[in-house]
Design a protein around this motif. Structure first.
Motif, PDB file in Angstrom:
ATOM      1  N   MET A  78       0.830  -1.212   0.000  1.00 22.67           N
ATOM      2  CA  MET A  78       0.000   0.000   0.000  1.00 22.67           C
ATOM      3  C   MET A  78       0.864   1.261   0.000  1.00 22.67           C
ATOM      4  N   ARG A  79       1.964   1.257   0.729  1.00 27.61           N
ATOM      5  CA  ARG A  79       2.843   2.416   0.747  1.00 27.61           C
ATOM      6  C   ARG A  79       3.410   2.667  -0.649  1.00 27.61           C
ATOM      7  N   GLU A  80       3.823   1.611  -1.316  1.00 27.93           N
ATOM      8  CA  GLU A  80       4.441   1.772  -2.623  1.00 27.93           C
ATOM      9  C   GLU A  80       3.455   2.179  -3.702  1.00 27.93           C
ATOM     10  N   PHE A  81       2.247   1.638  -3.659  1.00 28.71           N
ATOM     11  CA  PHE A  81       1.374   1.839  -4.800  1.00 28.71           C
ATOM     12  C   PHE A  81       0.387   2.977  -4.670  1.00 28.71           C
ATOM     13  N   ARG A  82       0.472   3.753  -3.609  1.00 30.38           N
ATOM     14  CA  ARG A  82      -0.182   5.052  -3.665  1.00 30.38           C
ATOM     15  C   ARG A  82       0.632   5.799  -4.698  1.00 30.38           C
ATOM     16  N   SER A  83       0.018   6.512  -5.566  1.00 28.39           N
ATOM     17  CA  SER A  83       0.752   7.081  -6.692  1.00 28.39           C
ATOM     18  C   SER A  83       1.956   7.897  -6.258  1.00 28.39           C
ATOM     19  N   GLY A  84       1.884   8.547  -5.101  1.00 32.02           N
ATOM     20  CA  GLY A  84       3.036   9.303  -4.618  1.00 32.02           C
ATOM     21  C   GLY A  84       3.293  10.539  -5.453  1.00 32.02           C
ATOM     22  N   GLU A  97       5.990  19.071 -19.665  1.00 27.46           N
ATOM     23  CA  GLU A  97       6.743  18.129 -18.849  1.00 27.46           C
ATOM     24  C   GLU A  97       5.975  16.823 -18.727  1.00 27.46           C
ATOM     25  N   ILE A  98       6.670  15.730 -18.983  1.00 28.10           N
ATOM     26  CA  ILE A  98       6.090  14.403 -18.827  1.00 28.10           C
ATOM     27  C   ILE A  98       6.612  13.854 -17.512  1.00 28.10           C
ATOM     28  N   VAL A  99       5.695  13.356 -16.681  1.00 29.40           N
ATOM     29  CA  VAL A  99       6.086  12.861 -15.362  1.00 29.40           C
ATOM     30  C   VAL A  99       5.683  11.398 -15.218  1.00 29.40           C
ATOM     31  N   VAL A 100       6.283  10.759 -14.234  1.00 28.82           N
ATOM     32  CA  VAL A 100       5.919   9.400 -13.845  1.00 28.82           C
ATOM     33  C   VAL A 100       5.729   9.426 -12.334  1.00 28.82           C
ATOM     34  N   THR A 101       4.778   8.650 -11.842  1.00 26.89           N
ATOM     35  CA  THR A 101       4.561   8.627 -10.389  1.00 26.89           C
ATOM     36  C   THR A 101       5.548   7.662  -9.737  1.00 26.89           C
ATOM     37  N   GLU A 102       5.800   7.891  -8.467  1.00 27.11           N
ATOM     38  CA  GLU A 102       6.651   6.971  -7.708  1.00 27.11           C
ATOM     39  C   GLU A 102       6.085   5.556  -7.766  1.00 27.11           C
ATOM     40  N   LEU A 108       7.709  -0.821 -11.884  1.00 31.26           N
ATOM     41  CA  LEU A 108       8.717  -1.093 -12.901  1.00 31.26           C
ATOM     42  C   LEU A 108       9.892  -1.857 -12.286  1.00 31.26           C
ATOM     43  N   ILE A 109      10.356  -1.422 -11.125  1.00 35.08           N
ATOM     44  CA  ILE A 109      11.485  -2.072 -10.452  1.00 35.08           C
ATOM     45  C   ILE A 109      11.114  -3.490 -10.031  1.00 35.08           C
ATOM     46  N   ARG A 110       9.899  -3.680  -9.524  1.00 36.48           N
ATOM     47  CA  ARG A 110       9.466  -5.025  -9.135  1.00 36.48           C
ATOM     48  C   ARG A 110       9.363  -5.936 -10.361  1.00 36.48           C
ATOM     49  N   THR A 111       8.954  -5.390 -11.488  1.00 34.33           N
ATOM     50  CA  THR A 111       8.864  -6.171 -12.724  1.00 34.33           C
ATOM     51  C   THR A 111      10.251  -6.609 -13.172  1.00 34.33           C
ATOM     52  N   VAL A 112      11.248  -5.738 -13.021  1.00 31.55           N
ATOM     53  CA  VAL A 112      12.632  -6.120 -13.337  1.00 31.55           C
ATOM     54  C   VAL A 112      13.017  -7.328 -12.495  1.00 31.55           C
ATOM     55  N   GLY A 113      12.736  -7.271 -11.194  1.00 31.94           N
ATOM     56  CA  GLY A 113      13.063  -8.383 -10.299  1.00 31.94           C
ATOM     57  C   GLY A 113      12.346  -9.662 -10.666  1.00 31.94           C
ATOM     58  N   ASP A 114      11.090  -9.547 -11.128  1.00 33.10           N
ATOM     59  CA  ASP A 114      10.323 -10.731 -11.534  1.00 33.10           C
ATOM     60  C   ASP A 114      10.995 -11.461 -12.689  1.00 33.10           C
ATOM     61  N   LEU A 126      13.061   4.954  -3.213  1.00 33.29           N
ATOM     62  CA  LEU A 126      13.526   5.914  -4.214  1.00 33.29           C
ATOM     63  C   LEU A 126      13.891   7.213  -3.520  1.00 33.29           C
ATOM     64  N   ASN A 127      14.927   7.882  -4.012  1.00 30.33           N
ATOM     65  CA  ASN A 127      15.306   9.171  -3.455  1.00 30.33           C
ATOM     66  C   ASN A 127      15.804  10.062  -4.585  1.00 30.33           C
ATOM     67  N   GLN A 128      15.169  11.211  -4.711  1.00 25.82           N
ATOM     68  CA  GLN A 128      15.605  12.225  -5.667  1.00 25.82           C
ATOM     69  C   GLN A 128      15.562  13.552  -4.924  1.00 25.82           C
ATOM     70  N   PRO A 129      16.715  13.977  -4.375  1.00 22.05           N
ATOM     71  CA  PRO A 129      16.724  15.146  -3.496  1.00 22.05           C
ATOM     72  C   PRO A 129      16.251  16.443  -4.161  1.00 22.05           C
ATOM     73  N   GLU A 130      16.505  16.588  -5.450  1.00 22.26           N
ATOM     74  CA  GLU A 130      16.075  17.774  -6.192  1.00 22.26           C
ATOM     75  C   GLU A 130      15.470  17.329  -7.507  1.00 22.26           C
ATOM     76  N   PRO A 131      14.545  18.128  -8.076  1.00 24.65           N
ATOM     77  CA  PRO A 131      13.840  17.710  -9.294  1.00 24.65           C
ATOM     78  C   PRO A 131      14.736  17.289 -10.458  1.00 24.65           C
ATOM     79  N   ASP A 132      15.871  17.930 -10.674  1.00 27.62           N
ATOM     80  CA  ASP A 132      16.729  17.569 -11.805  1.00 27.62           C
ATOM     81  C   ASP A 132      17.865  16.634 -11.413  1.00 27.62           C
ATOM     82  N   ALA A 133      17.937  16.249 -10.157  1.00 25.31           N
ATOM     83  CA  ALA A 133      19.007  15.363  -9.685  1.00 25.31           C
ATOM     84  C   ALA A 133      18.750  13.937 -10.149  1.00 25.31           C
TER      85      ALA A 133
END
Length: 190
Positions: A78-84, A97-102, A108-114, A126-133
């Protein structure tokens, strides 16, 4: 249908509604769920967790699972799949600007693991301290006993980087993959 405060992705359905829908074999089809990306991510996670739960129950039939195990997994889902928050993915020439939700990145990451033999994905951060980082990714995994751990970790790390960067201009910084557990395949003895 449940109260609006439990609404998943604006679909009008709660986690309990999605669970019941999955239990019914997704019939009759509900288009508000089937066309909603957040609902689809949660359903995929529920299906994956159901498979994993059945495997673990079969592996450890002599030792009952603690209720807290299931509860902690559901809290993580539930924590992960709230769009964030929205993470910038690309910018077009006209400035759009095209965005993707957390939540989409978690899936996507879980699918890689599968797709990696002998690897189960646990916690994703996930951690992105600043928008362009660059986006830093931390993943905890379980590797099947007998599988080369370093090879599985390298495959996961490379797969995450490739999957995220393939979908836009988002740059990936650190990708830390930690092996938190080793597991047996279904039917193996300890």
């Amino acid at each position: 249908m449940s109260e609006h405060n439990d609404d998943i992705g604006g679909s009008g359905y709660s986690l309990e509604d999605l669970s019941a829908y999955l239990d019914r074999g997704r019939t009759p089809r509900i288009s508000a769920i089937e066309r909603n990306a957040e609902c689809q991510a949660i359903l995929a996670s529920m299906e994956r967790m159901g498979r994993l739960s059945r495997e673990i129950v079969e592996e450890q039939a002599a030792e009952p699972l603690a209720d807290s195990w299931y509860d902690s997994i559901m809290r993580e889902v539930m924590r992960e799949f709230r769009s964030g928050r929205d993470i910038p993915l690309a910018r077009t020439e006209d400035g759009t600007e095209i965005v993707v939700t957390e939540g989409a990145l978690y899936e996507l990451i879980r699918t890689v693991g599968d797709g990696i033999e002998g690897l189960l994905v646990g916690r994703v951060r996930l951690n992105q301290p600043e928008p362009d980082a660059p986006l830093d990714v931390r993943v905890t995994v379980s590797v099947r006993f007998g599988r080369a751990i370093a090879a599985a970790v390298d495959e996961m790390r490379d797969g995450i980087r490739l999957a995220i960067e393939r979908h836009g201009d988002l740059k990936v910084g650190r990708v830390d993959v930690t092996v938190g557990d080793v597991h047996l395949d279904e039917g193996e003895d300890r």
